[in-house]
Design a protein around this motif. Structure first.
Motif, PDB file in Angstrom:
ATOM      1  N   LYS A 111      58.206 -33.542  33.524  1.00 57.53           N
ATOM      2  CA  LYS A 111      57.569 -32.317  33.047  1.00 57.53           C
ATOM      3  C   LYS A 111      58.649 -31.467  32.378  1.00 57.53           C
ATOM      4  O   LYS A 111      59.483 -30.871  33.057  1.00 57.53           O
ATOM      5  CB  LYS A 111      56.920 -31.565  34.205  1.00 57.53           C
ATOM      6  N   ARG A 113      58.486 -28.693  31.063  1.00 51.70           N
ATOM      7  CA  ARG A 113      58.423 -27.260  31.402  1.00 51.70           C
ATOM      8  C   ARG A 113      59.216 -26.959  32.667  1.00 51.70           C
ATOM      9  O   ARG A 113      59.543 -25.823  32.950  1.00 51.70           O
ATOM     10  CB  ARG A 113      56.979 -26.785  31.506  1.00 51.70           C
ATOM     11  N   ASP A 114      59.523 -28.026  33.445  1.00 56.42           N
ATOM     12  CA  ASP A 114      60.350 -27.888  34.641  1.00 56.42           C
ATOM     13  C   ASP A 114      61.815 -28.068  34.230  1.00 56.42           C
ATOM     14  O   ASP A 114      62.196 -29.097  33.680  1.00 56.42           O
ATOM     15  CB  ASP A 114      59.943 -28.953  35.666  1.00 56.42           C
ATOM     16  N   ARG A 115      62.635 -27.085  34.519  1.00 58.41           N
ATOM     17  CA  ARG A 115      64.037 -27.081  34.076  1.00 58.41           C
ATOM     18  C   ARG A 115      64.794 -28.328  34.538  1.00 58.41           C
ATOM     19  O   ARG A 115      65.548 -28.932  33.773  1.00 58.41           O
ATOM     20  CB  ARG A 115      64.715 -25.808  34.576  1.00 58.41           C
ATOM     21  N   ASP A 117      63.593 -31.341  35.426  1.00 57.42           N
ATOM     22  CA  ASP A 117      63.105 -32.522  34.716  1.00 57.42           C
ATOM     23  C   ASP A 117      63.610 -32.531  33.272  1.00 57.42           C
ATOM     24  O   ASP A 117      64.018 -33.571  32.744  1.00 57.42           O
ATOM     25  CB  ASP A 117      61.574 -32.561  34.713  1.00 57.42           C
TER      26      ASP A 117
END
Length: 172
Positions: A111, A113-115, A117
């Motif tokens: 994802k 949007r997840d820093r 990841d």
């Protein structure tokens, strides 16, 4: 992207039929169809008017070129001539990296949007990817933000450092 694709994509994104867009833009549906199918080429002014009626505008973006750096072990690294930018939907998408990038955990979804990841994807792409991978997965502004935290081999970091520092200098 070809101009014909640009007009068609903008019209579809706006949810308009050809007749609706043609009416709004002051042209005929057959003419719009000819533009979308490449049988006619609109002037720049006409293309801008058509795009404006779909809620889009013409814009220029510098083409991203690549320079190859060869590591001491003979591995070729692709480094862009300037940092690429992604559409927000691509920059924050959920992605599954292809096997040539993520051979240790195939099928894993990241994802962006997840820093954390996003950092893993950027580390992988900068280390293992080529030009197409960089253009598909790496957003330059988000890369600058993550740069100090990325765990990269010394040669990869060295190959990218001038580009990152120049971009940060321009933004200051």
């Amino acid at each position: 992207m070809r101009p014909t694709d640009l007009l068609l994509r903008a019209r579809k994104a706006a949810g308009l039929r050809q007749a609706e867009l043609a009416c709004r833009a002051g042209t005929s549906r057959p003419t719009l169809s000819a533009y979308e199918h490449g049988r006619k080429s609109p002037t720049l002014e006409t293309a801008a008017r058509l795009l404006a009626e779909t809620g889009f505008e013409l814009d220029i973006r510098q083409q991203v070129g690549f320079v190859e750096h060869t590591t001491a072990r003979g591995r070729v690294l692709s480094v862009p001539t300037h940092l690429p930018r992604l559409d927000i939907s691509a920059a924050l998408a959920t992605v599954t990296l292809p096997l040539h990038l993520n051979w240790s955990d195939p099928g894993r979804q990241f994802k962006l949007r997840d820093r954390a990841d996003r950092a893993r994807v950027y580390e992988t792409v900068l280390r293992e990817g080529g030009a197409e991978d960089i253009l598909q997965y790496v957003d330059g502004a988000l890369l600058i933000d993550l740069w100090p935290e990325l765990v990269l081999p010394r040669e990869v970091r060295a190959a990218w450092t001038d580009l990152i520092e120049n971009a940060v200098g321009l933004a200051a």
